[in-house]
Design an enzyme around this catalytic site. Structure first.
Site, mmCIF file in Angstrom:
data_model
loop_
_atom_site.group_PDB
_atom_site.id
_atom_site.type_symbol
_atom_site.label_atom_id
_atom_site.label_comp_id
_atom_site.label_asym_id
_atom_site.label_seq_id
_atom_site.Cartn_x
_atom_site.Cartn_y
_atom_site.Cartn_z
ATOM 1 N N GLU A 32 0.843 -1.193 0.000
ATOM 2 C CA GLU A 32 0.000 0.000 0.000
ATOM 3 C C GLU A 32 0.881 1.247 0.000
ATOM 4 O O GLU A 32 0.530 2.272 -0.572
ATOM 5 C CB GLU A 32 -0.950 -0.097 1.194
ATOM 6 C CG GLU A 32 -1.726 1.147 1.518
ATOM 7 C CD GLU A 32 -1.030 2.002 2.577
ATOM 8 O OE1 GLU A 32 -0.031 1.533 3.157
ATOM 9 O OE2 GLU A 32 -1.482 3.139 2.788
ATOM 10 N N HIS B 225 -12.988 -3.606 4.752
ATOM 11 C CA HIS B 225 -12.246 -2.806 5.730
ATOM 12 C C HIS B 225 -12.019 -3.556 7.029
ATOM 13 O O HIS B 225 -10.958 -3.487 7.651
ATOM 14 C CB HIS B 225 -12.964 -1.489 6.004
ATOM 15 C CG HIS B 225 -13.084 -0.639 4.766
ATOM 16 N ND1 HIS B 225 -11.982 -0.332 3.997
ATOM 17 C CD2 HIS B 225 -14.155 -0.080 4.164
ATOM 18 C CE1 HIS B 225 -12.378 0.402 2.964
ATOM 19 N NE2 HIS B 225 -13.698 0.556 3.037
ATOM 20 N N LEU B 226 -13.032 -4.294 7.427
ATOM 21 C CA LEU B 226 -12.910 -5.062 8.668
ATOM 22 C C LEU B 226 -11.816 -6.120 8.520
ATOM 23 O O LEU B 226 -11.101 -6.434 9.480
ATOM 24 C CB LEU B 226 -14.269 -5.716 8.986
ATOM 25 C CG LEU B 226 -14.464 -6.307 10.382
ATOM 26 C CD1 LEU B 226 -14.119 -5.292 11.461
ATOM 27 C CD2 LEU B 226 -15.911 -6.792 10.554
ATOM 28 N N HIS C 252 -4.758 -2.971 1.179
ATOM 29 C CA HIS C 252 -4.501 -2.820 2.617
ATOM 30 C C HIS C 252 -4.377 -4.174 3.292
ATOM 31 O O HIS C 252 -3.487 -4.402 4.092
ATOM 32 C CB HIS C 252 -5.631 -2.020 3.285
ATOM 33 C CG HIS C 252 -5.449 -0.536 3.165
ATOM 34 N ND1 HIS C 252 -5.650 0.132 1.991
ATOM 35 C CD2 HIS C 252 -5.069 0.394 4.071
ATOM 36 C CE1 HIS C 252 -5.410 1.439 2.180
ATOM 37 N NE2 HIS C 252 -5.043 1.611 3.437
#
Lengths: 527, 342
Positions: free
Chosen positions: B14, B286-287, B311
């Site tokens: 990232e 995202h989690l 990510h």
């Protein structure tokens, strides 16, 4: 790492806003502390009375946007924030009272906000180092509401910019070359002096004193100084030049300081005088040592107060000029004799440059020769060249003890110009040089007496002679050197006695006279 | 405490703030010194930015670490942690950074610190490019608690970009060690909530956003509510969709910005939510990257999720540099993914 401290005005327009809408508008002071790559540890936020509430709002908003920033608010009250004098004074007071710690803090002066006058004053105080900071200019983001925008930091210390430094160095070189009239002089003392003159004339308008023997180039340098300042836009008025030796007697006062019509017989109309002609420009007073005491007093006044009284006038007039004074006399000695005012000397010799005579600059004879040949080429309209042996002969003569050059470079340059003019087909050959050398010897021979004594006795013993004795010896030597024998010289020297038959032993009398000076007949022909 | 120093190339994966924050967080929880070079090397403005600095300084504070290169623009940072100390901490985060990102950096270490902690974060609580407080509170922390953590968070005031001024209080009772977590099914959906959060902006915006959401989701009308925030420092608009299931709760958010129509804002959150609902897996994008670190600390675990983001892949590569675990990202036959930490 140093911490960053920003100093700036709250923007009464740009930073304004009380309602929630203020968040959708770009506010320079808030944005200044919101940049991701710039951490403002302290913000000294300046505001006037009208800006008090606004400064408080900005400070409160900054507490949320940038909790790392400590905001100190400073009330500087201006009756008129567009009044230059008031704003500059207020900011100057702030700067003097502020505890700058440049070893610990890195200061940025924010000039995006405030009235234009406030921005100008901040700039000036930064430029003059009253505020030891760099400038920061902020600008809004390209799209509204997208971050704090951009900023640029400007360091006013121009020496930090390589390309500018190179430019200044070039400008200085040009200035030096300019002062030397483009002559590539090699004498280290002379070159060092020119460098100092360049620095001084660019930095100051104070009087400058040029001393040095006649013909060393005082008036030429004075004129070049003026032209240099003119090209750098440091002077607007004219260059006015006068030789004080020509200003003797009645007319001196009025020539310098002017007169009003009818102030004396012959004053048919007003005359401004040289000082007023030089207003805004430069006044070169050559041979200032020749100036009368009354004129000196008035001149001192004119330098110190920039005002003086023209002859016959009942009101003072003013003129602001830079003075360059030239002299070949020892002004200190003139002061001791009471012929020159000590206070005037003190005023004009702050920047005192002693121009060396030709004898002290043997390295510069060749560059000057080339320069004069070029100049002759232009004046005469034909290309002037010089054969190698002619050049060698002339330069060898020029540095020999025989070459006195009493008028220094003036004489030297004149000699070159004469050779150039007389050179057959524009080529100076050895014959042209020999002719010139004969001319020079003859010219110097006419007043060569003092040196004839020195030539024979040596400079030291010659200097020890009383003038009374020296004049006598000088003539004796000249006669001896023109005669074949001691007897012949004796006959000439004692011709009158001989006619009266008062003496017959001329040779003996001459031998005794010469012996008194430690000489014999042969010795008179030395040198 | 481990010997030596872990060296991280900050431009990998990232290549931004996440790799830096995760490295620092892992250094703290493992007691390892870390050096990150080439920080954000491929970004237009390379080097440490203030938001990263805030997280790094917070990490140093809770662990008594020494720092080198902790200044704006620095492209190389070294952190040598001491012992992590629980206690009272207050972190002021400028609006450029998000309080939740700072919390993510220090939380893993404080979960197992010798003493309880009470953390107060001031700054942005609902910022773009960071989990919102509600995501943290409803999605992430319940899973941590399931792993044995005793942690509670409370939103005392909303903080929106750019005014900030929000306040989050987090209380942590330390435990010995996290327990593994296995989250392969989401179970039955129990409730939905779609909220248009609004501060100091015309009510019309919330109405238009909720209208879009109602059209997209055939849920009970009671599920669609505006939330008018009165005490925030400045204006803000967030659309947030919460879906609570038997084994997991997910939160999807999108943010209003000037020039972006309310309908488009609502559609962004709705699209994300709909994609997750259709995927049938418990863990959203995202989690997923947030869960990797706790799983590694627990020594194992697995979950099913959507296709991993940059990510998540960066996390998966980074975690084994500090903790002796293997992270597998496996694509399943149904096109979804299983993440296994062993």
């Amino acid at each position: 790492m140093k911490q960053t401290v920003a100093i700036g005005f709250v923007g009464t327009q740009l930073d304004a806003g009380r309602g929630p809408n203020r968040w959708s508008k770009w506010r320079p002071t808030v944005a200044l502390c919101g940049h991701e790559d710039l951490l403002v540890t302290r913000l000294e936020l300046l505001h006037d009375r009208r800006g008090t509430a606004l400064a408080a709002t900005v400070a409160a908003d900054l507490a949320g946007v940038s909790p790392e920033t400590q905001v100190n608010r400073h009330l500087i009250d201006f009756a008129d924030p567009w009044d230059f004098e008031e704003v500059y004074g207020g900011l100057h007071d702030f700067a003097r009272g502020y505890d700058f710690r440049p070893e610990r803090d890195d200061y940025l002066v924010h000039i995006t906000t405030g009235t234009h006058v406030e921005q100008i004053c901040l700039f000036l105080l930064t430029e003059s180092r009253h505020v030891p900071a760099r400038l920061i200019q902020t600008s809004p983001p390209r799209r509204p509401d997208h971050g704090p925008g951009a900023y640029i930091v400007v360091d006013l210390d121009l020496s930090r910019y390589d390309r500018l430094a190179a430019r200044f160095a070039r400008e200085q070189r040009e200035g030096l070359s300019f002062l030397k009239s483009g002559i590539d002089t090699r004498s280290p003392t002379f070159n060092r002096m020119i460098e100092q003159i360049e620095r001084v004339v660019i930095a100051t308008r104070a009087p400058i004193l040029l001393t040095g023997p006649t013909g060393a180039g005082k008036s030429q340098i004075a004129r070049r100084i003026y032209q240099l300042k003119r090209t750098r836009n440091q002077v607007a008025g004219d260059f006015v030049e006068v030789n004080c030796a020509t200003l003797r007697g009645e007319g001196a006062m009025s020539a310098l300081f002017g007169h009003v019509k009818g102030s004396f017989t012959g004053a048919m109309r007003d005359r401004p005088g040289l000082l007023r002609q030089a207003h805004g420009g430069m006044l070169f007073l050559d041979e200032i040592g020749e100036l009368g005491l009354d004129e000196q007093a008035m001149l001192l006044r004119a330098i110190e107060d920039k005002t003086f009284l023209p002859v016959g006038a009942d009101r003072e007039v003013s003129s602001d000029f830079q003075l360059i004074a030239g002299t070949n006399r020892a002004l200190r000695a003139r002061v001791r004799e009471g012929a020159f005012r000590e206070d005037l000397l003190a005023r004009i010799d702050l920047w005192h440059f002693q121009l060396p005579g030709l004898r002290e600059r043997p390295e510069d004879l060749e560059p000057n020769l080339d320069f004069e040949l070029d100049r002759a080429t232009q004046t005469l309209g034909t290309r002037i060249t010089m054969s190698r042996e002619a050049r060698a002969r002339f330069l060898k003569f020029a540095v020999s003890p025989e070459a006195r050059w009493p008028g220094n470079f003036r004489d030297y340059n004149a000699a070159v110009l004469r050779m150039a003019t007389l050179a057959p087909g524009g080529r100076i050959d050895i014959a042209t040089v020999e002719e010139e050398l004969a001319r020079l010897r003859a010219a110097w021979g006419e007043d060569a007496a003092p040196d004839l004594v020195a030539l024979v006795l040596g400079a030291e013993r010659a200097a020890a002679l009383d003038r009374f004795d020296r004049v006598q010896l000088e003539d004796v030597l000249r006669v001896c050197r023109s005669c074949e024998s001691l007897s012949e010289a004796g006959r000439l020297l004692f011709a009158a006695s001989r006619a009266r038959k008062a003496s017959t032993n001329d040779a003996h009398r001459l031998r005794q006279y010469l012996a008194k000076h430690g000489l014999d007949f042969e010795a008179t022909r030395r040198g | 405490m481990r010997e030596g120093i872990v060296s991280i190339d900050g431009a990998e994966g990232e290549g931004g703030g996440q790799i830096l924050r995760t490295s620092v967080g892992l250094a703290l929880v493992t007691g390892t010194a870390v050096r990150v070079d080439r920080i954000r090397a491929r970004r237009p403005k390379p080097g440490l930015m203030r938001q990263h600095l805030t997280a790094v300084r917070a990490a140093a504070e809770v662990s008594g670490a020494t720092l080198e290169g902790a200044e704006p623009g620095s492209t190389s940072l070294t952190l040598r942690p001491g012992a992590v100390r629980g206690g009272e901490y207050r972190f002021s985060v400028g609006t450029a950074g998000s309080a939740t990102l700072v919390l993510q950096t220090v939380l893993p270490a404080l979960l197992t610190a010798p003493r309880p902690s009470r953390l107060v974060f001031e700054g942005g609580t609902h910022n773009p490019w960071a989990p919102t407080f509600d995501h943290l509170d409803r999605a992430f922390l319940p899973l941590l608690r399931r792993m044995g953590a005793r942690v509670e968070a409370r939103l005392e005031r909303h903080g929106f970009h750019p005014a900030g001024g929000g306040r989050i209080v987090v209380e942590i009772e330390p435990i010995e060690r996290l327990a593994p977590l296995c989250l392969l099914e989401r179970g039955d959906v129990r409730s939905h909530a779609a909220t248009a959060i609004l501060s100091a902006l015309p009510y019309d915006i919330a109405k238009r956003e909720l209208a879009v959401l109602r059209e997209r989701f055939p849920w009970d009308p009671e599920c669609f509510r505006p939330l008018m925030v009165k005490d925030a420092a400045g204006p803000g608009n967030v659309v947030q969709i919460t879906v609570a299931c038997e084994h997991v709760t997910e939160v999807f958010a999108s943010f209003g910005e000037r020039g972006l129509p309310a309908e488009r804002v609502a559609a962004q959150a709705a699209d994300e939510c709909a994609a997750w609902l259709a995927a049938g897996v418990p863990v959203g994008a995202h989690l997923a990257d947030q869960l990797l670190l706790p799983l590694a600390l627990a020594g194992g675990g697995s979950f099913r999720t959507v296709a991993p983001t940059g990510h998540t892949r960066t996390q998966a590569a980074l975690v084994p540099r500090f903790i002796d675990v293997r992270v597998d990202l496996r694509r399943d036959d149904d096109g979804q993914w299983t993440v296994i930490v062993e």
